[in-house]
Scaffold this motif. Structure first.
Motif, PDB file in Angstrom:
ATOM      1  N   LEU A 100       0.822  -1.205   0.000  1.00 11.91           N
ATOM      2  CA  LEU A 100       0.000   0.000   0.000  1.00 11.91           C
ATOM      3  C   LEU A 100       0.858   1.257   0.000  1.00 11.91           C
ATOM      4  O   LEU A 100       0.480   2.271  -0.592  1.00 11.91           O
ATOM      5  N   LEU A 101       2.014   1.199   0.681  1.00  8.61           N
ATOM      6  CA  LEU A 101       2.920   2.341   0.654  1.00  8.61           C
ATOM      7  C   LEU A 101       3.400   2.609  -0.767  1.00  8.61           C
ATOM      8  O   LEU A 101       3.443   3.758  -1.221  1.00  8.61           O
ATOM      9  N   LEU A 102       3.746   1.539  -1.490  1.00  7.53           N
ATOM     10  CA  LEU A 102       4.189   1.698  -2.873  1.00  7.53           C
ATOM     11  C   LEU A 102       3.054   2.175  -3.764  1.00  7.53           C
ATOM     12  O   LEU A 102       3.237   3.068  -4.601  1.00  7.53           O
ATOM     13  N   ASP A 103       1.875   1.594  -3.601  1.00  8.40           N
ATOM     14  CA  ASP A 103       0.736   1.982  -4.427  1.00  8.40           C
ATOM     15  C   ASP A 103       0.402   3.454  -4.240  1.00  8.40           C
ATOM     16  O   ASP A 103       0.082   4.162  -5.206  1.00  8.40           O
ATOM     17  N   ASN A 104       0.507   3.942  -3.009  1.00  9.65           N
ATOM     18  CA  ASN A 104       0.233   5.354  -2.755  1.00  9.65           C
ATOM     19  C   ASN A 104       1.307   6.253  -3.339  1.00  9.65           C
ATOM     20  O   ASN A 104       1.025   7.416  -3.664  1.00  9.65           O
ATOM     21  N   ASN A 105       2.523   5.744  -3.475  1.00  9.62           N
ATOM     22  CA  ASN A 105       3.572   6.521  -4.128  1.00  9.62           C
ATOM     23  C   ASN A 105       3.399   6.539  -5.641  1.00  9.62           C
ATOM     24  O   ASN A 105       3.829   7.485  -6.306  1.00  9.62           O
ATOM     25  N   GLN A 106       2.786   5.505  -6.179  1.00 13.48           N
ATOM     26  CA  GLN A 106       2.624   5.401  -7.628  1.00 13.48           C
ATOM     27  C   GLN A 106       1.308   5.982  -8.135  1.00 13.48           C
ATOM     28  O   GLN A 106       1.212   6.356  -9.295  1.00 13.48           O
ATOM     29  N   ARG A 107       0.305   6.049  -7.241  1.00 16.59           N
ATOM     30  CA  ARG A 107      -1.025   6.502  -7.644  1.00 16.59           C
ATOM     31  C   ARG A 107      -1.538   7.523  -6.634  1.00 16.59           C
ATOM     32  O   ARG A 107      -1.702   7.216  -5.459  1.00 16.59           O
ATOM     33  N   ALA A 108      -1.817   8.700  -7.123  1.00 17.70           N
ATOM     34  CA  ALA A 108      -2.362   9.721  -6.233  1.00 17.70           C
ATOM     35  C   ALA A 108      -3.751   9.353  -5.745  1.00 17.70           C
ATOM     36  O   ALA A 108      -4.200   9.824  -4.688  1.00 17.70           O
TER      37      ALA A 108
END
Length: 352
Positions: A100-108
């Motif tokens: 989820l940390l990565l997904d939030n960095n990749q997708r606003a």
């Protein structure tokens, strides 16, 4: 590959079977204490001893006790799991908050959200060929270290340990491209000095006399490691199903907290058919001693903050992710307030 078609078909069948009747404008399934089964598709990450509470929930029939029919499907990559959740082919997954940390960095507009924590500490160890009772992190740059190549989290956490100790991870003589089974073979052969691994590879090395535990990463304290997560759309669409799932896990956590490693190993043994019972029991006992598993579904902010900092210091992510952006503990808080009854001592039998 995951058998999404079969799992989705089973879910639809269950939903048709239990579709509630309208009575006076009120849906019977939504009533407190109402009977009736609800269906969810749960995406499993991969099979590992540190995921024992997830298997225990099935073995204890915890979901059935809450009126849930849970279909377990093996996932593939984190990206494919996220796509399955967003498309509705899966409802819930278990995995590391790092996803989820990565997904939030990749997708606003990331819509993934954690709603129930299970593994609250790091399950990895450093296992060396020689006994080092006085070993410290400062000794790591002086040995040949084989790290895990299956997933990124273990090294990200270890390199952050090193940075916090004032050490440069780049100075470690690291072998990063082999699997844990390969690293255990290398340890046996004397090709490396220390390996990074989780259970049961740790217990196997100790039992064979080829390995000695130098460091248990769980000893550093809280590190958000594995949780149940879903999409915010699913929370809106099926809050009752997620509440029941969380309650089932909480009751499982409470059962684990009051039972021995022998009893827990017996409960989940069918999920590890190739693992000797004494090895499984010893592995579980070591994790229990380290307080690896949470006793409630509540994810504490400091555990996620530590993992977030490790991801950034290791260059895996660039931006810090606020707790509220990827965590929603509404169901966890509710089931803790409810104090549901614990299970008895006659666990059911999981169907694999």
């Amino acid at each position: 590959m995951p058998d999404w078609r079969r799992a989705t078909g089973r879910k639809l069948t269950a939903m048709r079977r239990v579709r509630s009747r309208r009575s006076g404008g009120r849906n019977d399934i939504d009533e407190a204490g109402a009977s009736g089964t609800m269906a969810l598709i749960l995406i499993e990450n991969f099979r590992a001893v540190f995921y024992t509470p997830f298997y225990a929930a099935f073995a204890l029939n915890a979901y059935e006790a809450e009126g849930l029919e849970v279909q377990r499907v093996m996932g593939a990559t984190a990206a494919e799991t996220a796509q399955a959740l967003r498309s509705g082919r899966g409802d819930v997954a278990w995995g590391g908050p790092i996803r989820l940390l990565l997904d939030n960095n990749q997708r606003a507009d990331s819509d993934l959200v954690i709603f129930c924590e299970v593994v609250r500490r790091d399950p990895f160890f450093l296992v060396g060929r020689e006994p080092r009772p006085a070993w410290q992190l400062e000794d790591l740059p002086h040995v040949r270290l084989a790290t895990v190549n299956e997933v990124p989290t273990p090294w990200l956490c270890l390199q952050h340990d090193l940075r916090l100790a004032g050490l440069d991870p780049a100075q470690v003589r690291r072998i990063p491209d082999r699997s844990m089974p390969e690293n255990l073979d290398a340890l046996r052969a004397g090709d490396i000095d220390v390996m990074q691994a989780f259970q049961p590879f740790v217990e196997r090395a100790v039992e064979e006399g080829v390995g000695h535990i130098w460091y248990a990463a769980a000893s550093r304290g809280l590190t958000a490691y594995t949780s149940l997560y879903t999409t915010r759309q699913c929370i809106i669409r099926d809050p009752e199903g997620l509440l029941r799932l969380t309650r089932a896990m909480y009751r499982t956590q409470q059962w684990i907290a009051t039972h021995s490693a022998d009893e827990l190993a017996a409960c989940v043994a069918s999920f590890f058919p190739d693992l000797p019972r004494p090895t499984l029991t010893a592995a579980i006992q070591r994790y229990m001693t380290l307080r690896l598993w949470n006793r409630t579904p509540m994810l504490r902010p400091e555990g996620l903050a530590w993992l977030d900092a490790a991801c950034r210091s290791g260059g895996y992510t660039q931006q810090s992710v606020p707790y509220d952006r990827c965590v929603d503990m509404r169901f966890a808080a509710q089931v803790i307030r409810e104090t549901p009854p614990t299970f008895g001592d006659d666990p059911g039998h999981a169907t694999l």
